[in-house]
Design a protein around this motif. Structure first.
Motif, PDB file in Angstrom:
ATOM      1  N   VAL A 154       0.839  -1.200   0.000  1.00 55.08           N
ATOM      2  CA  VAL A 154       0.000   0.000   0.000  1.00 55.08           C
ATOM      3  C   VAL A 154       0.873   1.248   0.000  1.00 55.08           C
ATOM      4  O   VAL A 154       0.637   2.194  -0.751  1.00 55.08           O
ATOM      5  CB  VAL A 154      -0.955  -0.002   1.206  1.00 55.08           C
ATOM      6  CG1 VAL A 154      -1.620   1.365   1.374  1.00 55.08           C
ATOM      7  CG2 VAL A 154      -2.026  -1.078   1.052  1.00 55.08           C
ATOM      8  N   LYS A 155       1.895   1.250   0.838  1.00 56.69           N
ATOM      9  CA  LYS A 155       2.788   2.410   0.911  1.00 56.69           C
ATOM     10  C   LYS A 155       3.542   2.622  -0.396  1.00 56.69           C
ATOM     11  O   LYS A 155       3.763   3.762  -0.821  1.00 56.69           O
ATOM     12  CB  LYS A 155       3.777   2.232   2.061  1.00 56.69           C
ATOM     13  CG  LYS A 155       3.163   2.366   3.437  1.00 56.69           C
ATOM     14  CD  LYS A 155       4.222   2.217   4.519  1.00 56.69           C
ATOM     15  CE  LYS A 155       3.617   2.414   5.912  1.00 56.69           C
ATOM     16  NZ  LYS A 155       4.645   2.270   6.979  1.00 56.69           N
ATOM     17  N   ALA A 193      -2.652   8.845   1.387  1.00 59.53           N
ATOM     18  CA  ALA A 193      -3.619   7.749   1.446  1.00 59.53           C
ATOM     19  C   ALA A 193      -3.200   6.730   2.495  1.00 59.53           C
ATOM     20  O   ALA A 193      -4.032   6.227   3.267  1.00 59.53           O
ATOM     21  CB  ALA A 193      -3.744   7.086   0.085  1.00 59.53           C
ATOM     22  N   SER A 194      -1.913   6.406   2.523  1.00 56.05           N
ATOM     23  CA  SER A 194      -1.411   5.475   3.524  1.00 56.05           C
ATOM     24  C   SER A 194      -1.615   6.026   4.926  1.00 56.05           C
ATOM     25  O   SER A 194      -2.011   5.308   5.851  1.00 56.05           O
ATOM     26  CB  SER A 194       0.073   5.195   3.287  1.00 56.05           C
ATOM     27  OG  SER A 194       0.285   4.569   2.044  1.00 56.05           O
ATOM     28  N   GLU A 195      -1.353   7.313   5.077  1.00 56.20           N
ATOM     29  CA  GLU A 195      -1.531   7.958   6.381  1.00 56.20           C
ATOM     30  C   GLU A 195      -2.994   7.936   6.807  1.00 56.20           C
ATOM     31  O   GLU A 195      -3.308   7.722   7.982  1.00 56.20           O
ATOM     32  CB  GLU A 195      -1.027   9.397   6.306  1.00 56.20           C
ATOM     33  CG  GLU A 195      -1.072  10.138   7.622  1.00 56.20           C
ATOM     34  CD  GLU A 195      -0.566  11.568   7.514  1.00 56.20           C
ATOM     35  OE1 GLU A 195      -0.735  12.333   8.495  1.00 56.20           O
ATOM     36  OE2 GLU A 195      -0.026  11.926   6.455  1.00 56.20           O
ATOM     37  N   ALA A 196      -3.875   8.136   5.855  1.00 54.25           N
ATOM     38  CA  ALA A 196      -5.304   8.217   6.174  1.00 54.25           C
ATOM     39  C   ALA A 196      -5.885   6.904   6.669  1.00 54.25           C
ATOM     40  O   ALA A 196      -6.863   6.901   7.420  1.00 54.25           O
ATOM     41  CB  ALA A 196      -6.080   8.690   4.949  1.00 54.25           C
ATOM     42  N   VAL A 197      -5.328   5.771   6.251  1.00 54.45           N
ATOM     43  CA  VAL A 197      -5.869   4.470   6.664  1.00 54.45           C
ATOM     44  C   VAL A 197      -5.066   3.862   7.805  1.00 54.45           C
ATOM     45  O   VAL A 197      -5.243   2.697   8.154  1.00 54.45           O
ATOM     46  CB  VAL A 197      -5.938   3.483   5.480  1.00 54.45           C
ATOM     47  CG1 VAL A 197      -6.871   3.998   4.401  1.00 54.45           C
ATOM     48  CG2 VAL A 197      -4.550   3.192   4.901  1.00 54.45           C
ATOM     49  N   TRP A 201      -4.048   3.784  11.769  1.00 52.78           N
ATOM     50  CA  TRP A 201      -4.553   4.128  13.095  1.00 52.78           C
ATOM     51  C   TRP A 201      -3.655   3.490  14.148  1.00 52.78           C
ATOM     52  O   TRP A 201      -3.382   2.299  14.092  1.00 52.78           O
ATOM     53  CB  TRP A 201      -5.998   3.639  13.276  1.00 52.78           C
ATOM     54  CG  TRP A 201      -6.522   3.705  14.678  1.00 52.78           C
ATOM     55  CD1 TRP A 201      -6.707   2.665  15.546  1.00 52.78           C
ATOM     56  CD2 TRP A 201      -6.918   4.880  15.395  1.00 52.78           C
ATOM     57  NE1 TRP A 201      -7.195   3.112  16.745  1.00 52.78           N
ATOM     58  CE2 TRP A 201      -7.333   4.485  16.676  1.00 52.78           C
ATOM     59  CE3 TRP A 201      -6.952   6.230  15.054  1.00 52.78           C
ATOM     60  CZ2 TRP A 201      -7.785   5.391  17.623  1.00 52.78           C
ATOM     61  CZ3 TRP A 201      -7.403   7.136  16.014  1.00 52.78           C
ATOM     62  CH2 TRP A 201      -7.813   6.718  17.272  1.00 52.78           C
ATOM     63  N   ASP A 202      -3.194   4.301  15.083  1.00 52.63           N
ATOM     64  CA  ASP A 202      -2.360   3.804  16.176  1.00 52.63           C
ATOM     65  C   ASP A 202      -1.168   3.006  15.647  1.00 52.63           C
ATOM     66  O   ASP A 202      -0.801   1.964  16.188  1.00 52.63           O
ATOM     67  CB  ASP A 202      -3.205   2.955  17.129  1.00 52.63           C
ATOM     68  CG  ASP A 202      -2.518   2.750  18.486  1.00 52.63           C
ATOM     69  OD1 ASP A 202      -1.657   3.573  18.837  1.00 52.63           O
ATOM     70  OD2 ASP A 202      -2.843   1.764  19.171  1.00 52.63           O
ATOM     71  N   GLY A 203      -0.596   3.497  14.547  1.00 58.85           N
ATOM     72  CA  GLY A 203       0.614   2.899  14.007  1.00 58.85           C
ATOM     73  C   GLY A 203       0.415   1.720  13.083  1.00 58.85           C
ATOM     74  O   GLY A 203       1.395   1.158  12.572  1.00 58.85           O
ATOM     75  N   LYS A 204      -0.834   1.312  12.842  1.00 58.14           N
ATOM     76  CA  LYS A 204      -1.093   0.172  11.968  1.00 58.14           C
ATOM     77  C   LYS A 204      -2.114   0.530  10.896  1.00 58.14           C
ATOM     78  O   LYS A 204      -3.009   1.339  11.119  1.00 58.14           O
ATOM     79  CB  LYS A 204      -1.597  -1.022  12.779  1.00 58.14           C
ATOM     80  CG  LYS A 204      -0.566  -1.586  13.751  1.00 58.14           C
ATOM     81  CD  LYS A 204      -1.106  -2.811  14.478  1.00 58.14           C
ATOM     82  CE  LYS A 204      -0.077  -3.390  15.426  1.00 58.14           C
ATOM     83  NZ  LYS A 204      -0.593  -4.585  16.135  1.00 58.14           N
ATOM     84  N   MET A 205      -1.986  -0.107   9.753  1.00 54.36           N
ATOM     85  CA  MET A 205      -2.899   0.128   8.641  1.00 54.36           C
ATOM     86  C   MET A 205      -4.108  -0.795   8.768  1.00 54.36           C
ATOM     87  O   MET A 205      -3.965  -1.996   8.985  1.00 54.36           O
ATOM     88  CB  MET A 205      -2.169  -0.156   7.325  1.00 54.36           C
ATOM     89  CG  MET A 205      -2.397   0.865   6.251  1.00 54.36           C
ATOM     90  SD  MET A 205      -1.371   0.516   4.802  1.00 54.36           S
ATOM     91  CE  MET A 205      -0.151   1.802   4.988  1.00 54.36           C
ATOM     92  N   TYR A 206      -5.311  -0.218   8.617  1.00 54.71           N
ATOM     93  CA  TYR A 206      -6.535  -1.008   8.767  1.00 54.71           C
ATOM     94  C   TYR A 206      -7.406  -1.036   7.513  1.00 54.71           C
ATOM     95  O   TYR A 206      -8.439  -1.688   7.508  1.00 54.71           O
ATOM     96  CB  TYR A 206      -7.359  -0.476   9.944  1.00 54.71           C
ATOM     97  CG  TYR A 206      -6.824  -0.898  11.283  1.00 54.71           C
ATOM     98  CD1 TYR A 206      -7.220  -2.092  11.875  1.00 54.71           C
ATOM     99  CD2 TYR A 206      -5.885  -0.116  11.961  1.00 54.71           C
ATOM    100  CE1 TYR A 206      -6.726  -2.489  13.112  1.00 54.71           C
ATOM    101  CE2 TYR A 206      -5.380  -0.501  13.193  1.00 54.71           C
ATOM    102  CZ  TYR A 206      -5.804  -1.700  13.766  1.00 54.71           C
ATOM    103  OH  TYR A 206      -5.296  -2.094  14.986  1.00 54.71           O
TER     104      TYR A 206
END
Length: 410
Positions: A124-125, A132-136, A138-143
């Protein structure tokens, strides 16, 4: 919030297969396999109008994964309400569902979704724009697997306004009328951000990080009040009708309405990033909220279908799929290669949205669970300043109450 209900706004290259861990928040992260021998039965929820073209995407998916049976159906109440729909009974919800990024924090905390695997996170990154990666995350993990971005821009009638006119709010409202709605916090809360305040901190994840009750926040309230006497500003609940009638020459809106606005303005259609505004005596960029549409995998999906569900989620957000969705809906891709395609690169709406997604032009919609309280309280605050029902003498007290209310743990 009605604007959020429209909101819905990357992609990852197709990894061969992805295995999600056992159900629930306590389960491990998803993992990726190099094998294409994926099988299972998966239900996919998308917004009602998107069902036809996601069925086309799924047909392409099945050419590569013929052993995965996919049912595409409409979300019960749309992606803007995914958190509520899944939460009613996660075991009966879709295995893969469309969701706005601002809901990911709450859904992760409640155990409805699991984080992506390290391999999927890396993909994804690699393939999507950084925001976009930052937006998804949360708390250091991609969801979520990002698929599109949405930020409002300025649409205007170029027969009445020039490209230079719309660079500043003062120029825009001196030469024409902008139709907009001060009862809509999605439209106007970002003025607080333009003024220099933070909403839940710099990262959007800090409970006590909102500082709207400062001199900068008071300056934003003053700006709202000033618009009441600005003859170039029209308060309306239906800006598109005002454009159509010719009473207005511009409006603030998102890519979801671009097709309608093109029909209304015809050859006089034009679009631009937001103008600058003067807040507290300083000329600053007028900001918007940035939303990212994505797909998440239900952590309650049966173990035997987890790999198939995650594989599907990644496929429907790849470059090819994003371009299909863009063609049919105008949703702006977040995949780097998709953005560089000739079709997207030459689209003035896409260019304006992509500009608005840059730092300084927009702020990613926070994923805090307290956002529900934020929406309920921010709209009356903004409209109260605009109408004058909240006088200047009460700005500080009202802002203190607002910040306190949205900073409490749920």
């Amino acid at each position: 919030m009605k604007s959020l209900n429209k909101v819905l706004l990357g992609s990852a290259t197709l990894l061969a297969a992805i295995t999600l861990a056992a159900c629930g928040k306590s389960s491990s992260d998803s993992t990726t396999s190099d094998s294409k021998t994926v099988s299972g039965t998966v239900k996919l929820w998308v917004d009602t109008t998107k069902v036809p073209y996601y069925k086309t995407i799924v047909k392409d998916f099945n050419k590569e994964y013929p052993d995965v049976k996919v049912t595409v159906t409409q979300s019960p109440n749309g992606s803007a309400n995914a958190k509520t729909d899944v939460g009613k009974d996660p075991s009966k919800a879709a295995d893969v569902f469309e969701v706005a990024n601002d809901q990911l924090g709450s859904m992760a905390n409640q155990g409805y979704i699991n984080p992506l695997s390290p391999a999927a996170t890396k993909a994804v990154k690699k393939n999507n724009v950084a925001v976009a990666s930052e937006a998804v995350t949360w708390d250091g993990k991609m969801y979520g697997y990002p698929t599109s971005q949405q930020a409002q821009t300025l649409y205007y009638n170029k027969a009445k306004l020039s490209a230079d006119d719309v660079k500043t709010w003062a120029g825009l409202t001196a030469k024409g009328v902008v139709a907009t709605d001060f009862t809509n916090a999605y439209n106007f809360y970002p003025v607080f951000l333009s003024a220099g305040t933070y909403l839940y901190g710099k990262n959007g994840e800090t409970l006590k990080g909102t500082d709207a009750n400062t001199a900068a926040g008071v300056a934003a309230m003053t700006w709202f009040a000033q618009q009441k006497s600005n003859k170039g500003v029209m308060q309306t609940s239906n800006a598109l009708n005002q454009l159509k009638s010719g009473n207005a020459a511009a409006t603030l809106d998102g890519p979801w309405d671009s097709a309608n606005i093109k029909k209304i303005l015809g050859d006089d259609f034009a679009v631009a990033p937001y103008p600058t505004i003067n807040v507290g005596g300083k000329d600053v960029q007028m900001q918007a909220f940035l939303g990212v549409g994505c797909f998440a995998v239900n952590s309650n999906t049966a173990t035997k279908n987890q790999k198939a569900a995650a594989t599907l989620a990644q496929y429907v957000t790849n470059k090819k799929s994003q371009l299909v969705v863009y063609k049919h809906s105008g949703a702006i891709p977040v995949d780097k290669a998709a953005q560089a395609s000739s079709t997207v690169a030459s689209d003035p709406v896409a260019k304006a949205v992509i500009t608005m997604s840059q730092e300084g032009y927009s702020t990613i919609m926070p994923k805090m669970t307290q956002m529900a309280t934020f929406w309920n309280l921010s709209a009356p605050l903004i409209n109260g300043a605009y109408t004058g029902s909240i006088p200047a003498a009460q700005y500080q007290a009202k802002l203190d109450t607002f910040v306190s209310a949205i900073s409490k743990a749920n």
